[in-house]
Design an enzyme around this catalytic site. Structure first.
Site, PDB file in Angstrom:
ATOM      1  N   ASP A 286     -12.729  -5.717  17.203  1.00 37.48           N
ATOM      2  CA  ASP A 286     -13.488  -5.855  15.969  1.00 37.48           C
ATOM      3  C   ASP A 286     -12.675  -6.750  15.035  1.00 37.48           C
ATOM      4  O   ASP A 286     -11.790  -6.273  14.337  1.00 37.48           O
ATOM      5  CB  ASP A 286     -13.687  -4.460  15.366  1.00 37.48           C
ATOM      6  CG  ASP A 286     -14.475  -4.488  14.068  1.00 37.48           C
ATOM      7  OD1 ASP A 286     -14.895  -5.586  13.638  1.00 37.48           O
ATOM      8  OD2 ASP A 286     -14.670  -3.407  13.477  1.00 37.48           O
ATOM      9  N   ASP A 545     -23.180  -0.384  17.529  1.00 34.41           N
ATOM     10  CA  ASP A 545     -22.192  -1.256  16.904  1.00 34.41           C
ATOM     11  C   ASP A 545     -20.806  -0.642  17.161  1.00 34.41           C
ATOM     12  O   ASP A 545     -20.707   0.477  17.675  1.00 34.41           O
ATOM     13  CB  ASP A 545     -22.504  -1.307  15.396  1.00 34.41           C
ATOM     14  CG  ASP A 545     -21.801  -2.445  14.694  1.00 34.41           C
ATOM     15  OD1 ASP A 545     -21.106  -3.244  15.349  1.00 34.41           O
ATOM     16  OD2 ASP A 545     -21.945  -2.536  13.453  1.00 34.41           O
ATOM     17  N   ASP A 621     -19.848 -10.141  13.390  1.00 39.20           N
ATOM     18  CA  ASP A 621     -19.813 -10.324  11.939  1.00 39.20           C
ATOM     19  C   ASP A 621     -19.416 -11.737  11.543  1.00 39.20           C
ATOM     20  O   ASP A 621     -18.279 -12.022  11.171  1.00 39.20           O
ATOM     21  CB  ASP A 621     -18.859  -9.291  11.333  1.00 39.20           C
ATOM     22  CG  ASP A 621     -19.330  -7.880  11.623  1.00 39.20           C
ATOM     23  OD1 ASP A 621     -20.492  -7.708  12.046  1.00 39.20           O
ATOM     24  OD2 ASP A 621     -18.532  -6.950  11.436  1.00 39.20           O
ATOM     25  N   HIS A 679     -29.498 -10.492   9.328  1.00 37.25           N
ATOM     26  CA  HIS A 679     -28.698  -9.311   8.990  1.00 37.25           C
ATOM     27  C   HIS A 679     -27.713  -9.721   7.899  1.00 37.25           C
ATOM     28  O   HIS A 679     -27.343 -10.895   7.796  1.00 37.25           O
ATOM     29  CB  HIS A 679     -27.967  -8.793  10.237  1.00 37.25           C
ATOM     30  CG  HIS A 679     -27.240  -7.499  10.006  1.00 37.25           C
ATOM     31  ND1 HIS A 679     -27.852  -6.368   9.518  1.00 37.25           N
ATOM     32  CD2 HIS A 679     -25.942  -7.165  10.197  1.00 37.25           C
ATOM     33  CE1 HIS A 679     -26.959  -5.398   9.427  1.00 37.25           C
ATOM     34  NE2 HIS A 679     -25.787  -5.850   9.818  1.00 37.25           N
TER      35      HIS A 679
END
Ligand SMILES: *[C@@H]1O[C@H](CO)[C@@H](O)[C@H](O)[C@H]1NC(C)=O
Length: 947
Positions: A286, A545, A621, A679
């Site tokens: 992440d 997620d 992201d 998003h």
């Protein structure tokens, strides 16, 4: 979402994640130099390999060859297994001959044991063996000392294995300074692969057998120094109870200068050499505010590399789920070849060559060589091993509206109504983590979402869907049923000491279910049944997620490598598989809740080889920046090349707020990528399509409508991908494999083989340079219908409404052109066929139709697969697959023929009926012939002739 929440900023470890500027904080993530195994592997320099193949140990069975390798320095014997696989593939496995404990072999990724073909020894001398690999014409020359293998087709050298002598296999060992051999955590638990007995020498050899040689447990001093038994990064210490376990091997690819694949990286499509920098890293992470154009690891990993030249495409699939680094260098063939091999060289010593080196922290070497020779063959080969793209439900291919967060039921209703008021189609509205009761997944916030069933019902009445998020971190809370059940069943991942592992994530202290455990997955799947997941309904689908897994306070924002999974395996062994299993278990849950009838839709951020079988992925992201929009093209193309077709990027960018121009352009880019979802981060300003003024609203609406009109083509292309493994979104070189100009292009792409898209990705652009490939071919602008000859680079002036898209002359694309509120509302709508004529006056295309949501197309052959062809002034519709039977209410309302002359008359003929005349209209300037109201059912056979 990344690891940032304002509410948590006070927590010390979060300070790590809050970089001052908008950029990744690189210090949170290891470089190769900081990863002890990468450093150890890289410290092995090219040269003569210390490994020797013991040719006298060779054992041949019908479909495999086994042979021992020995490292002449430490004398540890390895077992090499080689399999010829059907369809031009070769599998090579290297493991220790008798490891102290079993080493991890990746389960569940291959869809079956790949069918083998015969092997035969064609010749041998004192230092080499020549093997023939089945009927494919491929052969392999294995050299004993130093060990290397060369794969040839005829006299052409295709690739070499260990040519630079970089095979480096760290055998399991006892720690030198420990008093007693350590008890392994694996003892008793691990999947018990039988240990191969030593292979007896075939001849009464004068060579010593490996058995009689002293196996040295003396670790290299260098290994001791380089963090072999313990490794500290920042504040985290990895205990490494098993010591050094890494494996590495090199390959060279003579004649190849272009290599692709090994996602996920925010980089160009064509891989660059890693000399002088870090290798490409595969370790699901992440990464907060990731940076572009570098080899850092991201959320997912597919260890498949493709190489392409005008003669051949091939793939190297390195089946290992541990942290992996890949070095790529360019070289000149010949430098590294033995004199003995020169016989097989084509030409002199100046052939360009790419060298590839794979390094993984644990497991075994298990590598598949996919020998092509065409790009389509490599896709077929790879998907024969790992499966093809699951056919998505039709709605999932339409447009999705998401943000972190739609705040409450009123907000959802208002946004939903907004689409109707503004006449913009959409299919799905998404709820991020705030919809839950305190980040407890499978629950609803009682104040904001008091009546979720009403909300879902309201959406269902408009034939729309919802997606809710279900992440794999479970709040440690004795009042939370999900936690209690997982804990009492012993389903959490354990620490090295055997207690439940806890990390910090959105809910605070969290447990991580062990998705590698099939019993855990079955339980997880059962949680999606309508009676378990409160208020869930048929139109509720799921988003996974944070499944790298993300652990805010863990090393590199993930789980400790010495955490333990079912069977006693370390997290180290299987890290890159965790997200794959989360998505697998969730998809199985959605399937089961309908009794196996309905196709699931699950979006996942983390992925591995084979994830295509379970749903969609997105690029995580990103940010509201022009470069982030642009990089979504090569990122999704890389995924498409490695089997994962259902890919998209957050439209508008997740972090930061886009201005109107960027947002409009991103809607245009997304309209032509497989997964189309907007998003946004919690802190961004609202950006529903109608919030940017009338003009921008109209532009966004037009982009989304283009997507809906093309849904029949998208869906058909997905079906093709599901059936044949061919990517949905394709780099140009896949369709034009001998056109070198296409090899580095990644600002334009193809959808299927009929549409070429060059979206505008530059701020303030006045024009784009579009490369139209294909010698002697033509392309038609889908908006103006203007014809262009290929190959050429076309300067196309653009305005804000422009999305340069071209239909290949020779193709037929079905569309549905009536505007509806969702894809489901288009079910009965009529089709328009766009027939784009080749210079020879021909065209072909297909259409796949089923109910759009069940497995009946598979289990009951309830589908229509139509084939359309145009030749000799006649357009013919027939079945492409007579097994499929399905009744569609839809008919054909129009046929538009691009590049046609004006006929005197047009006739429609159907079997058993009299010919009828059709109305038509011809525009001489554009050569567009429009046939009105053929009125035939889409399932009918018919022909239309121009006379
Ligand atoms: C295998 O490779 C050979 C040579 O490149 C090729 O002619 C043949 O079509 C391939 N077969 C398959 C099944 O891909």
């Amino acid at each position: 979402m990344a690891s940032e929440r304002l509410g948590m900023a006070a927590l010390t470890w979060m300070a790590l994640c809050l970089a001052a500027a908008f950029a990744v904080d690189r210090s949170n993530f290891k470089t190769c130099e900081q990863s002890s195994f990468c450093k150890r592997q890289r410290s092995v320099k090219p040269g003569s390999s210390p490994y020797r193949a013991l040719l006298e140990s060779l054992q041949l069975s019908q479909d495999s060859m086994k042979l021992q390798l020995v490292n002449e320095v430490n004398k540890v014997p390895l077992l090499l297994e080689l399999y010829g696989l059907q369809g031009n593939m070769t599998r090579i496995k290297i493991n220790e001959l008798s490891p102290l404990r079993p080493r991890y072999e990746v389960p569940d990724v291959l869809v079956r044991d790949p069918p083998t073909t015969w092997l035969a020894v064609m010749g041998r001398d004192e230092n080499s063996v020549e093997l023939s690999l089945g009927d494919s014409g491929h052969k392999l020359i294995l050299t004993g000392k130093p060990f290397r293998m060369d794969l040839l087709q005829g006299r052409e050298l295709v690739l070499s294995i260990n040519p630079r002598g970089l095979l480096h296999f760290e055998h399991l060992r006892h720690r030198k300074d420990s008093e007693e051999p350590k008890e392994s955590a694996l003892e008793g638990g691990a999947a018990g692969e039988e240990t191969e007995p030593a292979v007896p020498g075939e001849q009464e050899s004068s060579e010593k057998s490996t058995k009689s040689e002293e196996v040295s447990d003396e670790p290299d001093r260098a290994e001791e120094e380089l963090g072999s038994w313990e490794e500290t990064f920042k504040t985290h210490t990895d205990s490494k109870p098993n010591g050094p376990t890494s494996v590495g091997l090199d390959f060279s690819l003579p004649g190849f200068e272009h290599v692709y694949g090994i996602p996920e990286h925010a980089d160009n499509l064509r891989l660059r050499t890693t000399e002088g920098g870090d290798p490409y890293r595969l370790y699901n992470l992440d990464v907060f505010q990731y940076e572009l154009y570098n080899p850092m690891a991201l959320y997912g990993s597919v260890p498949l590399l493709l190489a392409h030249n005008t003669q051949r495409t091939l793939g190297i699939f390195w089946l290992n789920a541990a942290e992996t680094w890949v070095d790529i260098s360019s070289n000149t063939a010949g430098k590294t070849l033995f004199g003995k091999m020169l016989d097989y060289m084509q030409g002199g010593g100046e052939t360009p060559q790419t060298d590839v080196r794979w390094m993984s922290e644990s497991g075994i070497i298990d590598v598949f060589l996919l020998l092509g020779p065409a790009p389509t063959d490599v896709f077929r080969q790879y998907t024969a091993l790992t499966g093809t793209q699951a056919l998505p439900p039709l709605f999932a291919v339409a447009y999705h509206q998401s943000r972190w967060n739609y705040n409450d039921e009123e907000d959802v209703a208002a946004v939903d109504d907004g689409f109707d008021t503004n006449d913009i189609p959409y299919d799905v509205i998404w709820l991020d983590i705030e919809h839950t009761d305190g980040k407890r997944y499978f629950t609803w916030d009682p104040n904001k979402f008091p009546q979720p069933r009403n909300m879902l019902g309201r959406l269902a009445a408009k034939r729309r869907k919802m997606v809710s998020i279900v992440d794999p971190h479970i709040k440690v809370d004795s009042g939370y049923r999900v936690h209690n059940e997982i804990r009492s069943r012993g389903f959490y991942v354990k620490t090295k000491d055997g207690s439940d592992y806890e990390g910090w994530c959105w809910p605070g202290s969290s447990g991580y279910p062990d998705f590698t455990n099939p019993e855990m997955r079955a339980w997880w799947a059962s949680m999606f049944s309508y009676d378990q997941y409160e208020a869930s309904m048929e139109n509720l689908y799921i988003w996974n997620d944070m499944n790298e897994p993300s652990v805010f306070n863990g090393p590199e924002v993930t789980m400790y490598k010495d955490a333990l999974h079912q069977g006693g395996w370390e997290h180290r062994d299987l890290h890159n598989l965790y997200g794959f299993y989360v998505q697998m278990a969730t998809a199985q849950g959605l399937e089961q809740r309908s009794g196996g009838l309905e196709r699931p839709f699950v979006l996942s951020r983390a992925f591995f080889a084979g994830s295509q079988r379970y749903g969609a992925v997105w690029t995580g992201d990103n940010a509201a920046e022009w470069d982030h929009m642009k990089i979504s093209i090569p990122m999704c193309l890389s995924l498409a090349l490695t089997g994962i077709s259902f890919c998209g990027a957050d439209v508008g960018g997740f972090f930061k707020s886009p201005d109107a121009e960027l947002l409009v352009r991103w809607y245009q880019v997304g309209a032509y990528q497989p997964f189309y979802r907007t998003h946004a981060h919690l802190d961004t300003v609202r950006r529903e399509p109608w919030l940017f003024g009338e003009e921008n609203k109209a532009l966004i609406r037009a982009a989304i409508r283009q997507r809906y009109a093309l849904l029949p083509y998208w869906y058909t292309t997905f079906y093709h991908s599901y059936r044949s493994g061919q990517p949905v979104m394709r780099p140009l070189w896949v369709e034009y494999p001998d056109d070198v100009t296409t090899f580095s292009i990644d600002d334009q792409f193809l959808i299927g083989n009929a549409l070429l898209v060059h979206p505008v990705t530059e701020q303030g652009a006045h024009g784009v340079q579009v490369y139209l490939p294909g010698k002697g071919q033509v392309w038609y602008d889908v908006h103006s219908h203007q014809k262009h000859h290929a190959p050429q680079t076309l300067y196309v002036p653009v305005i804000l409404s422009s999305i340069p898209v071209y239909q290949r002359g020779g193709s037929i694309v079905p569309r549905k052109e009536r505007v509806r509120r969702s894809s489901d509302c288009m079910y009965r709508d009529p089709y328009t066929l766009y027939v784009a004529l080749s210079p020879q006056g021909t065209a072909e295309g297909e259409l796949f139709i089923d109910d759009g949501h069940t497995y009946n197309f598979e289990s009951k052959a309830q589908y229509l697969h139509r084939h359309f062809s145009f030749a000799s002034n006649t357009l013919t519709a027939r079945s492409a697959d007579s097994k499929g039977i399905f009744e569609s209410p839809a008919w054909i309302e129009r046929v538009v023929i691009l590049g046609a002359g004006k006929p005197a008359a047009v006739f429609l003929r159907q079997p058993g009926m009299a010919e009828t005349r059709l109305d038509f209209q011809h525009e001489p300037e554009t050569s567009v012939l429009t046939l009105r109201k053929p009125g035939v059912n889409i399932g009918a056979d018919w022909s239309i002739s121009l006379r």
